[in-house]
Design an enzyme around this catalytic site. Structure first.
Site, PDB file in Angstrom:
ATOM      1  N   ASP A 248       0.856  -1.169   0.000  1.00 36.73           N
ATOM      2  CA  ASP A 248       0.000   0.000   0.000  1.00 36.73           C
ATOM      3  C   ASP A 248       0.900   1.230   0.000  1.00 36.73           C
ATOM      4  OD1 ASP A 248      -2.447   1.558   0.438  1.00 36.73           O
ATOM      5  OD2 ASP A 248      -3.235  -0.318   1.257  1.00 36.73           O
TER       6      ASP A 248
ATOM      7  N   ASP B  94      -3.100   4.676  -2.355  1.00 35.58           N
ATOM      8  CA  ASP B  94      -4.177   5.232  -1.532  1.00 35.58           C
ATOM      9  C   ASP B  94      -4.608   6.618  -2.030  1.00 35.58           C
ATOM     10  OD1 ASP B  94      -5.555   4.763   1.152  1.00 35.58           O
ATOM     11  OD2 ASP B  94      -4.701   6.746   1.483  1.00 35.58           O
TER      12      ASP B  94
ATOM     13  N   GLU C  42      -6.232   3.919  -6.113  1.00 40.91           N
ATOM     14  CA  GLU C  42      -7.545   4.127  -5.491  1.00 40.91           C
ATOM     15  C   GLU C  42      -7.996   5.550  -5.805  1.00 40.91           C
ATOM     16  OE1 GLU C  42      -9.802   4.107  -1.176  1.00 40.91           O
ATOM     17  OE2 GLU C  42      -7.948   5.191  -1.491  1.00 40.91           O
TER      18      GLU C  42
ATOM     19  N   HIS D 141     -11.248  -3.058   2.968  1.00 43.22           N
ATOM     20  CA  HIS D 141     -11.284  -2.724   4.394  1.00 43.22           C
ATOM     21  C   HIS D 141     -12.114  -1.483   4.692  1.00 43.22           C
ATOM     22  CE1 HIS D 141      -8.331  -0.253   2.487  1.00 43.22           C
ATOM     23  NE2 HIS D 141      -8.271   0.526   3.546  1.00 43.22           N
ATOM     24  N   ASP D 142     -12.648  -0.825   3.662  1.00 43.27           N
ATOM     25  CA  ASP D 142     -13.468   0.377   3.860  1.00 43.27           C
ATOM     26  C   ASP D 142     -14.952   0.121   3.596  1.00 43.27           C
ATOM     27  OD1 ASP D 142     -11.165   1.893   4.356  1.00 43.27           O
ATOM     28  OD2 ASP D 142     -10.942   2.425   2.235  1.00 43.27           O
TER      29      ASP D 142
HETATM   30  C1  NOJ Z   1      -8.350   5.186   1.762  1.00 38.22           C
HETATM   31  C2  NOJ Z   1      -8.077   3.989   2.619  1.00 38.22           C
HETATM   32  O1  NOJ Z   1      -8.533   2.842   1.974  1.00 38.22           O
HETATM   33  C3  NOJ Z   1      -8.751   4.244   3.945  1.00 38.22           C
HETATM   34  O2  NOJ Z   1      -8.758   3.108   4.773  1.00 38.22           O
HETATM   35  C4  NOJ Z   1      -8.049   5.401   4.601  1.00 38.22           C
HETATM   36  O3  NOJ Z   1      -8.726   5.741   5.793  1.00 38.22           O
HETATM   37  C5  NOJ Z   1      -8.008   6.635   3.698  1.00 38.22           C
HETATM   38  N1  NOJ Z   1      -7.697   6.325   2.327  1.00 38.22           N
HETATM   39  C6  NOJ Z   1      -6.978   7.594   4.192  1.00 38.22           C
HETATM   40  O4  NOJ Z   1      -5.696   7.057   3.983  1.00 38.22           O
END
Ligand code: NOJ
Length: 566
Positions: free
Chosen positions: A98, A206, A265, A337-338
């Site tokens: 990541d 990210d 992302e 994970h989000d």
């Molecule tokens: C996206 C990540 O997937 C998330 O888990 C994170 O809180 C935010 N970006 C900030 O890094």
């Protein structure tokens, strides 16, 4: 590059904190991952994406990095990392890291220097601004813009040492790096090259479409009932984003002999932008994570739940399939994970249909054109967790948004909790369920977040033993991608776009056509498609219930047929 390897690949995401704990401190670690690599090799995945394992104050579970070139002691050390990497490679898989460089931790030495004085050489590595014109620095409402932060509160933090504010789009412990400064970019590229030289196979980047900002930093629109303005127009897909990603590609990836993978992302990315980002000729990234389909059940009010309209989901994913059909490439995901667990969100997580609906969702996703991502536990049909009160949550996003919504915006705690239970990120973060023992075999200690009580039924040990499990169905889906070129390369045609119950499409490659149908309901439904009789007689490659008669699908059934025309 014609037909790169990652067109045929399936990626598995590990959230290390919740995967497997080898030392009993209640937190997953690298040795825990190393001990479970055979689970992934047997599943058949090609690539592992590791969420952050770098030194971090863990304000946002590692997405706040204080040293980009080391391992947090809670996860292990660099020697343990090298062992893990060797174990992954020995099994013929790859490992991507990541890359979190929109922001660092406020405890990173770069930020410590930056905040130390206005004339520190690293001052300009972050976004510092004075108070709003005519206002007292530090006074309520004196922030340089009206933007809200993703985790609640304003996007600016006042720093009394120098009397200025720094920008943080996420928590106050995640100051945004200033990519306008070439030294910042240089430092990031050096770090990335260091990891690639160490043997890693690429990066998941990210919120990478946030790194270029409109440097005038204007106020954003304020929606009714929301305490802060929305600044996203100033940082989503900002003015220099393509320039920065191309520069990164040239400085880090171009000319390397390894087979690498990059995925950006990109919340809020449009199809037109994604075409540019993923056009191989432009040298930016291999694929992006778009968000349209996981925002399908959101509406004007962030604290209301909207039911899924299947026709909307199909329209969104169909547009992305068509948009990147000729150039560029899609990533495919339901979970990470989000996101809440997909079987609880779009399927039916009751004991009766949990397995069947999780399998159907897997089949529909994996048969699209693009690179599928499996999030840990998805291959077991893991479900959302039974969070009772706000005290059960650990996620900084849930806790921060709760405070803003309840204390500042006057919403009812019960309404906010209802939405957090359905959508909160901790649903994805409960520990991996390895077996039926206490704490699901995740840890011998006390888990940092409670294990889902359904681990006595839903666990890897049971799933591996059961030939009809979600796990074995995912194994077959992954094998099918590796064996059948139509899964990888076939043209995508959506069928039944107006049907609220069935998700149906074909994939055609040369003389092979696949027909995929998923029943998104708990009823039996007949698929009214052209050529039904011929399909009925075709080879049924995979299903999760008895072979249908007359294309009548059982509740939550998925079917994949193959026809070869000669
Ligand atoms: C996206 C990540 O997937 C998330 O888990 C994170 O809180 C935010 N970006 C900030 O890094």
């Amino acid at each position: 590059m014609q037909n790169p390897w990652w067109h045929r690949a399936v990626v598995y995401q590990i959230y290390p904190r919740s995967f497997a704990d080898a030392d009993g401190d209640g937190m997953g670690d690298l040795r825990g991952i190393s001990a479970h690599l055979d689970h992934l090799a047997c599943l058949g995945v090609d690539v592992i994406w590791l969420s952050p394992v770098y030194p971090s104050p863990q304000d946002d579970n590692g997405y706040d990095i204080s040293d980009y070139q080391d391992i947090d002691p809670v996860f292990g050390d660099l020697a343990g990392f090298d062992e893990l990497l060797a174990g992954v490679h020995a099994r013929g898989m790859k490992l991507i890291m990541d890359l979190v460089v929109n922001h660092s931790s406020d405890e990173h030495p770069w930020f410590a220097e930056s905040r130390s004085s206005k004339d520190n050489p690293k001052r300009d590595w972050y976004w510092w601004r004075p108070a709003r014109d005519g206002m007292e620095p530090g006074a309520p409402g004196a922030e340089p813009t009206n933007w809200g932060a993703a985790f609640g509160g304003p996007a600016w933090e006042y720093d009394p040492a120098t009397g200025e504010y720094y920008l943080h789009l996420f928590s106050r412990k995640q100051p945004d790096l200033n990519w306008e400064n070439p030294e910042v970019r240089e430092a990031v590229y050096t770090m990335m090259n260091w990891w690639l030289d160490r043997g890693v196979d690429g990066f998941r980047m990210d919120v990478i479409n946030y790194i270029s900002k409109d440097t005038t930093l204007p106020d954003g629109p304020v929606r009714p009932g929301i305490a802060y303005g929305d600044g996203s127009a100033s940082y989503m897909n900002g003015p220099r984003i393509h320039e920065f990603l191309h520069e990164m590609h040239e400085r880090v990836f171009a000319g390397r002999p390894q087979e690498l993978l990059t995925v950006g992302e990109m919340p809020g990315v449009t199809i037109d932008e994604a075409k540019l980002f993923t056009d191989p000729a432009r040298g930016e990234v291999d694929m992006v994570f778009q968000f349209d389909h996981v925002w399908v059940d959101r509406g004007a009010d962030p604290w209301q739940l909207y039911p899924l309209r299947l026709t909307d989901l199909k329209a969104i994913l169909g547009r992305w399939q068509a948009g990147l059909a000729d150039n560029g490439w899609n990533s495919l995901y339901w979970n990470n994970h989000d996101q809440p667990r997909v079987v609880s969100r779009f399927g039916d997580d009751s004991p009766q249909y949990r397995v069947r609906s999780a399998q159907m969702l897997g089949a529909v996703l994996h048969l699209h054109r693009g690179t599928p991502y499996v999030y840990q536990g998805e291959e077991l049909g893991m479900t959302n967790a039974p969070f009772a009160t706000i005290a059960d949550f650990r996620d900084i996003e849930a806790l921060g948004q709760y405070v803003q919504a309840v204390d500042q915006e006057g919403r009812s705690p019960e309404d906010v909790l209802t939405v957090l239970r359905a959508r909160g990120r901790d649903n994805a973060r409960t520990p991996m369920q390895w077996d039926a023992s206490p704490h699901a075999g995740f840890t011998t200690g006390t888990p940092w977040l409670a294990v889902n009580p359904n681990h006595t039924q839903v666990n890897a040990e049971a799933a591996v033993k059961d030939p009809d499990s979600v796990y074995h169905f995912y194994r077959k889906l992954i094998a099918l991608r590796h064996e059948e070129p139509a899964v990888v390369y076939g043209d995508f045609t959506m069928l039944l776009p107006h049907d609220e119950r069935l998700y149906a499409f074909t994939r055609t490659h040369g003389d092979t056509t696949l027909l995929v149908i998923g029943n998104f309901t708990g009823e039996t439904v007949r698929a009214e498609i052209d050529d039904a009789a011929a399909w009925e007689a075709a080879e049924l490659l995979l299903t999760n219930a008895a072979a249908p008669e007359d294309l009548v699908l059982q509740p939550w059934q998925a079917v994949i047929y193959r026809r070869i025309s000669r």
